[in-house]
Design a protein around this motif. Structure first.
Motif, mmCIF file in Angstrom:
data_model
loop_
_atom_site.group_PDB
_atom_site.id
_atom_site.type_symbol
_atom_site.label_atom_id
_atom_site.label_comp_id
_atom_site.label_asym_id
_atom_site.label_seq_id
_atom_site.Cartn_x
_atom_site.Cartn_y
_atom_site.Cartn_z
ATOM 1 N N SER A 137 -25.568 9.328 18.533
ATOM 2 C CA SER A 137 -26.233 8.354 17.672
ATOM 3 C C SER A 137 -27.688 8.741 17.453
ATOM 4 N N ASP A 138 -28.298 9.349 18.446
ATOM 5 C CA ASP A 138 -29.672 9.848 18.337
ATOM 6 C C ASP A 138 -29.899 10.863 19.455
ATOM 7 N N ALA A 139 -31.160 11.235 19.680
ATOM 8 C CA ALA A 139 -31.472 12.431 20.466
ATOM 9 C C ALA A 139 -31.512 12.233 21.972
ATOM 10 N N VAL A 140 -30.804 11.238 22.509
ATOM 11 C CA VAL A 140 -30.737 11.088 23.959
ATOM 12 C C VAL A 140 -29.429 10.424 24.341
ATOM 13 N N GLY A 182 -37.851 8.993 18.089
ATOM 14 C CA GLY A 182 -38.033 7.891 17.166
ATOM 15 C C GLY A 182 -37.745 6.589 17.881
ATOM 16 N N ALA A 183 -37.563 5.514 17.098
ATOM 17 C CA ALA A 183 -37.354 4.186 17.671
ATOM 18 C C ALA A 183 -36.095 4.127 18.526
ATOM 19 N N ALA A 184 -35.027 4.788 18.092
ATOM 20 C CA ALA A 184 -33.765 4.735 18.835
ATOM 21 C C ALA A 184 -33.892 5.420 20.190
ATOM 22 N N VAL A 185 -34.567 6.558 20.231
ATOM 23 C CA VAL A 185 -34.768 7.266 21.500
ATOM 24 C C VAL A 185 -35.591 6.409 22.457
ATOM 25 N N GLY A 186 -36.677 5.829 21.945
ATOM 26 C CA GLY A 186 -37.499 4.972 22.786
ATOM 27 C C GLY A 186 -36.742 3.762 23.289
ATOM 28 N N GLU A 187 -35.918 3.174 22.424
ATOM 29 C CA GLU A 187 -35.144 1.998 22.814
ATOM 30 C C GLU A 187 -34.108 2.343 23.871
#
Length: 269
Positions: free
Chosen positions: A91-94, A121-126
């Motif tokens: 879904s994203d980078a993590v 981005g926001a998804a990785v941080g979340e």
């Protein structure tokens, strides 16, 4: 489009970019994608990282469907995200989840450099923030494998805000008396380095990993000095005290297990 892991699955040989040795792909994969000739560490996916490190059958992913949007309406960003998702299957980078390392339970985050160079981005941080909160909830240590080109420019300030967001969660983890281990892999740069990558209670790195904030040319033009060779490599950072130890990939499971076991005994004593 073939996935990041499938891209090498069909190849029979791989040439080491460091020593030039031609390696049979099956041998390279069995050696955890480390050159048997010179020890060069090839870049690997987040899934491979988990498979190489976490005890077989113990990893349980969570928040696997968390996705970011396009907060700045950046042209072409949705297409880039779709391409990265198709290529990596993420879904994203993590990737985040719980698992055991040498029998020791932990929350594990593995960033994936094949998803837009592991940019944050926001998804990785979340996802990382939720992982830290899960560690607090379960009273578990957390291990984060970093690989990143830094903040994701398509998300602008939203991306930069993730530095404070994750760091705040880690402050709460510290207040709870829980262990945080970071493993810096090649490359770990930009806003990730400037925030959670360097906040670990114990900071490990893979050999010759590129670790830094800005690029060498940018720094040299700013300070008007010539920087020493290899100043942003793991070995130089170890010498200067920014990294606690350099651990080859095949030794990481044992090293992490030892640290987690030591912490577990200390907590339960």
């Amino acid at each position: 489009m073939r996935g990041a892991e499938e891209e090498t699955a069909g190849a029979m040989w791989e040439k080491c970019p460091n020593c030039g040795k031609v390696i049979y792909m099956e041998d390279l994969m069995e050696n955890h994608k480390v050159c048997p000739g010179c020890g060069y560490h090839f870049r690997i996916t987040g899934r491979q990282r988990i498979n190489y490190t976490v005890d077989e059958g113990t990893f349980e992913e969570f928040n696997g469907r968390v996705m970011g949007g396009n907060p700045l309406d950046f042209p072409g960003y949705e297409e880039k995200l779709k391409s990265a998702r198709d290529f990596t299957g993420l879904s994203d980078a993590v990737i985040t989840g719980t698992g055991k390392i040498g029998g020791n339970p932990a929350v594990v985050c593995a960033m994936d450099g094949f998803f837009m160079m592991g940019s944050m981005g926001a998804a990785v941080g979340e996802k990382i923030t939720r992982a830290v909160e899960k560690a607090i909830e379960l009273k578990l240590p957390i291990v984060i494998f970093t690989v990143s080109g830094g903040a994701r420019m398509q998300e602008g300030l939203v991306s930069l805000m993730q530095m404070a967001k994750v760091s705040g969660a880690l402050a709460r983890l510290n207040e709870a008396g829980l262990l945080y281990i970071t493993v810096l892999t090649d490359p770990t740069t930009g806003g990730v380095t400037a925030s959670f990558a360097m906040l670990g209670d114990i900071i490990l790195a893979e050999p010759d990993a590129l670790i830094g904030f800005a690029g060498k040319r940018v720094i040299e033009s700013t300070v008007k000095q010539t920087l020493p060779e290899g100043f942003q490599r793991a070995e130089f950072l170890l010498e200067k005290g920014f990294v606690d130890a350099i651990v080859p990939r095949h030794e990481l499971p044992g090293a992490l297990a030892g640290l987690l076991s030591l912490h577990q005994r200390e907590v339960t004593a």
